[in-house]
Design an enzyme around this catalytic site. Structure first.
Site, PDB file in Angstrom:
ATOM      1  N   ASP A 162     251.063  14.716 -71.480  1.00  0.00           N
ATOM      2  CA  ASP A 162     251.517  13.341 -71.208  1.00  0.00           C
ATOM      3  C   ASP A 162     252.267  13.324 -69.881  1.00  0.00           C
ATOM      4  O   ASP A 162     253.163  14.150 -69.640  1.00  0.00           O
ATOM      5  CB  ASP A 162     252.443  12.909 -72.363  1.00  0.00           C
ATOM      6  CG  ASP A 162     252.925  11.476 -72.246  1.00  0.00           C
ATOM      7  OD1 ASP A 162     252.636  10.690 -73.158  1.00  0.00           O
ATOM      8  OD2 ASP A 162     253.603  11.141 -71.245  1.00  0.00           O
TER       9      ASP A 162
ATOM     10  N   ASN B 178     254.001   2.787 -62.347  1.00  0.00           N
ATOM     11  CA  ASN B 178     253.551   1.389 -62.445  1.00  0.00           C
ATOM     12  C   ASN B 178     254.606   0.445 -61.882  1.00  0.00           C
ATOM     13  O   ASN B 178     254.289  -0.473 -61.131  1.00  0.00           O
ATOM     14  CB  ASN B 178     253.298   1.013 -63.906  1.00  0.00           C
ATOM     15  CG  ASN B 178     251.936   1.467 -64.391  1.00  0.00           C
ATOM     16  OD1 ASN B 178     251.011   1.639 -63.608  1.00  0.00           O
ATOM     17  ND2 ASN B 178     251.830   1.668 -65.699  1.00  0.00           N
TER      18      ASN B 178
ATOM     19  N   ASP C  37     246.702   3.179 -62.183  1.00  0.00           N
ATOM     20  CA  ASP C  37     245.329   3.480 -62.616  1.00  0.00           C
ATOM     21  C   ASP C  37     244.723   4.613 -61.784  1.00  0.00           C
ATOM     22  O   ASP C  37     244.073   5.515 -62.318  1.00  0.00           O
ATOM     23  CB  ASP C  37     244.437   2.232 -62.464  1.00  0.00           C
ATOM     24  CG  ASP C  37     244.707   1.212 -63.560  1.00  0.00           C
ATOM     25  OD1 ASP C  37     245.482   1.524 -64.484  1.00  0.00           O
ATOM     26  OD2 ASP C  37     244.132   0.108 -63.477  1.00  0.00           O
TER      27      ASP C  37
ATOM     28  N   GLU D  21     248.615   7.311 -70.992  1.00  0.00           N
ATOM     29  CA  GLU D  21     248.770   8.371 -69.979  1.00  0.00           C
ATOM     30  C   GLU D  21     248.842   9.734 -70.669  1.00  0.00           C
ATOM     31  O   GLU D  21     249.547  10.617 -70.241  1.00  0.00           O
ATOM     32  CB  GLU D  21     249.995   8.126 -69.077  1.00  0.00           C
ATOM     33  CG  GLU D  21     251.063   7.247 -69.677  1.00  0.00           C
ATOM     34  CD  GLU D  21     251.941   7.951 -70.694  1.00  0.00           C
ATOM     35  OE1 GLU D  21     251.638   7.806 -71.905  1.00  0.00           O
ATOM     36  OE2 GLU D  21     252.895   8.643 -70.281  1.00  0.00           O
TER      37      GLU D  21
HETATM   38  P1  GH3 Z   1     257.666   9.866 -70.704  1.00  0.00           P
HETATM   39  O1  GH3 Z   1     258.037  10.847 -69.668  1.00  0.00           O
HETATM   40  O2  GH3 Z   1     258.628   9.828 -71.842  1.00  0.00           O
HETATM   41  O3  GH3 Z   1     256.284  10.030 -71.168  1.00  0.00           O
HETATM   42  O4  GH3 Z   1     257.779   8.438 -70.027  1.00  0.00           O
HETATM   43  P2  GH3 Z   1     256.607   7.473 -69.613  1.00  0.00           P
HETATM   44  O5  GH3 Z   1     257.148   6.418 -68.735  1.00  0.00           O
HETATM   45  O6  GH3 Z   1     255.482   8.262 -69.055  1.00  0.00           O
HETATM   46  O7  GH3 Z   1     256.124   6.946 -71.002  1.00  0.00           O
HETATM   47  P3  GH3 Z   1     256.095   5.505 -71.614  1.00  0.00           P
HETATM   48  O8  GH3 Z   1     255.385   5.700 -72.924  1.00  0.00           O
HETATM   49  O9  GH3 Z   1     257.466   4.883 -71.639  1.00  0.00           O
HETATM   50  O10 GH3 Z   1     255.177   4.667 -70.643  1.00  0.00           O
HETATM   51  C1  GH3 Z   1     253.839   4.898 -70.505  1.00  0.00           C
HETATM   52  C2  GH3 Z   1     253.316   3.903 -69.539  1.00  0.00           C
HETATM   53  O11 GH3 Z   1     251.927   4.087 -69.285  1.00  0.00           O
HETATM   54  C3  GH3 Z   1     253.483   2.478 -70.005  1.00  0.00           C
HETATM   55  C4  GH3 Z   1     252.129   1.861 -69.847  1.00  0.00           C
HETATM   56  O12 GH3 Z   1     252.181   0.598 -69.245  1.00  0.00           O
HETATM   57  C5  GH3 Z   1     251.405   2.820 -68.931  1.00  0.00           C
HETATM   58  N1  GH3 Z   1     249.988   2.782 -69.111  1.00  0.00           N
HETATM   59  C6  GH3 Z   1     249.278   2.975 -70.243  1.00  0.00           C
HETATM   60  N2  GH3 Z   1     247.949   2.839 -70.001  1.00  0.00           N
HETATM   61  C7  GH3 Z   1     247.828   2.543 -68.689  1.00  0.00           C
HETATM   62  C8  GH3 Z   1     246.712   2.282 -67.850  1.00  0.00           C
HETATM   63  O13 GH3 Z   1     245.553   2.288 -68.255  1.00  0.00           O
HETATM   64  N3  GH3 Z   1     246.951   2.046 -66.552  1.00  0.00           N
HETATM   65  C9  GH3 Z   1     248.212   2.020 -66.047  1.00  0.00           C
HETATM   66  N4  GH3 Z   1     248.388   1.778 -64.752  1.00  0.00           N
HETATM   67  N5  GH3 Z   1     249.281   2.256 -66.814  1.00  0.00           N
HETATM   68  C10 GH3 Z   1     249.103   2.503 -68.122  1.00  0.00           C
HETATM   69 MG    MG Z   2     254.491   9.607 -70.341  1.00  0.00          MG
HETATM   70 MG    MG Z   3     252.808   8.497 -73.546  1.00  0.00          MG
END
Ligand code: GH3
Ligand code: MG
Ligand code: MG
Length: 310
Positions: free
Chosen positions: A181, A189, A198, A224
């Site tokens: 992850d 983002n 993306d 992610e």
């Molecule tokens: P951590 O280190 O704890 O994993 O923190 P994090 O910010 O990586 O994790 P969190 O679960 O808080 O956020 C994951 C983010 O990934 C939020 C979501 O908007 C983004 N995300 C999920 N799918 C996609 C995608 O297809 N494209 C983009 N650009 N962002 C995405």
């Molecule tokens: Mg993450």
């Molecule tokens: Mg995650």
């Protein structure tokens, strides 16, 4: 325009067929065989696939019935249109050929217009079959591929993992998985916008592909999160591979993130090995728990599950 294979022992008949069909717009390539065995060989050898077959019933060597039987026994030729060419008007012979999988008949001497029309029909059928097959393949591909990263999706992971797990249990070989992850991905983002996020996800998939072995498998597991399957890999090997992957992210400079600093990854590793309970879902749970521990432990870390699945 299509390719017609003519299986007939008479050169004269073959030439006549070609001459008639050449005057039409449907076929532009003609392959010839003087008996069933040669016809089969052509079907299997030829680089340019045959669209329609016109086949004589009575030939020395392998006759038309035998040719049909052999052709239809092969899955790849099960639906190739075959037209039987015969001078006989014996109903039972026709029925026998239909039962063996013939699609149509043309009678000798040829009526040019009927001959052309019937073969045109057969070619249209073949074109439709090809289109349907392509669509089916495309839909299968779409159903198992993640649209953003173009790597296998969760559904595909589940299929692959189940198969690999069965294999590992059956042969008593180890099987490892990573759940990886991206760290603080939300910040990417928030800072650079969703489209850049993306592109980072696409680049991440490519990093993982470049690090793992060809026999390994990677899927996009969630937003992610990526899941890697490492067949025949024990805990030690998996730990090394995970560490390599972690290092690759730490070193990598992502497009558009040149001044951002390292974008790191946390990885939870779990291994199934001989003597452990065969519980695939449990193994995923262990990888998830290990990932959580890696996050809690400060991120940019590999955490290895040392629990047995109970
Ligand atoms: P951590 O280190 O704890 O994993 O923190 P994090 O910010 O990586 O994790 P969190 O679960 O808080 O956020 C994951 C983010 O990934 C939020 C979501 O908007 C983004 N995300 C999920 N799918 C996609 C995608 O297809 N494209 C983009 N650009 N962002 C995405
Ligand atoms: Mg993450
Ligand atoms: Mg995650």
């Amino acid at each position: 325009m299509g390719t017609l294979l003519i299986v007939d022992d008479s050169v004269e008949i073959r030439k006549k067929l070609i001459k008639i069909l050449k005057s039409g717009k449907d076929f532009d390539e003609f392959l010839e065989a003087d008996d069933g065995a040669t016809g089969l060989k052509i079907m299997m050898d030829v680089e340019n696939p045959v669209d329609v077959v016109a086949c004589d019933l009575n030939m020395p060597g392998m006759n038309g019935y035998e040719f049909l039987r052999m052709l239809r026994s092969r899955p790849e030729f099960m639906s190739t249109p075959v037209v039987m060419v015969t001078s006989r008007s014996d109903d039972t012979e026709m029925v026998r050929a239909f039962e063996l999988g013939a699609n149509d008949f043309i009678a000798k001497p040829f009526n040019e217009a009927i001959l052309k029309a019937r073969l045109k029909n057969m070619l249209q059928m073949k074109v439709l079959q090809d289109q349907l097959r392509e669509q089916k393949e495309m839909m299968e591909q779409m159903a198992t591929t993640d649209h953003l990263t173009n790597i296998p999706n969760l559904r595909c992971f589940k299929q692959k993992f189940e198969a690999e797990f069965i294999r590992a249990v059956r042969y008593g070989t180890p099987l490892s998985i990573f759940l990886a992850d991206l760290d603080h991905f939300k910040k990417i983002n928030d800072t650079f916008g969703h489209p850049r996020g993306d592109s980072v996800l696409r680049e991440s998939a490519q990093i993982i592909i470049s690090v793992i072995r060809r026999v390994d498998f990677v899927a996009r597991y969630g937003g992610e999160e990526f899941m890697v399957i490492l067949p025949q890999t024990d805990q030690k090997g998996a730990a090394e591979a995970a560490e390599r992957l972690r290092g690759a992210f730490e070193k990598h400079t992502f497009k558009g993130l040149e001044n951002y600093g390292a974008l790191t990854i946390s990885i939870g590793v779990a291994t199934y090995d001989k003597g452990m309970e065969a519980d695939p879902e449990g193994l995923v749970g262990l990888a998830d728990k290990a990932l959580y521990a890696a996050k809690r432990g400060g991120r940019n870390k590999v955490e290895i599950s040392r629990e047995y699945v109970k």
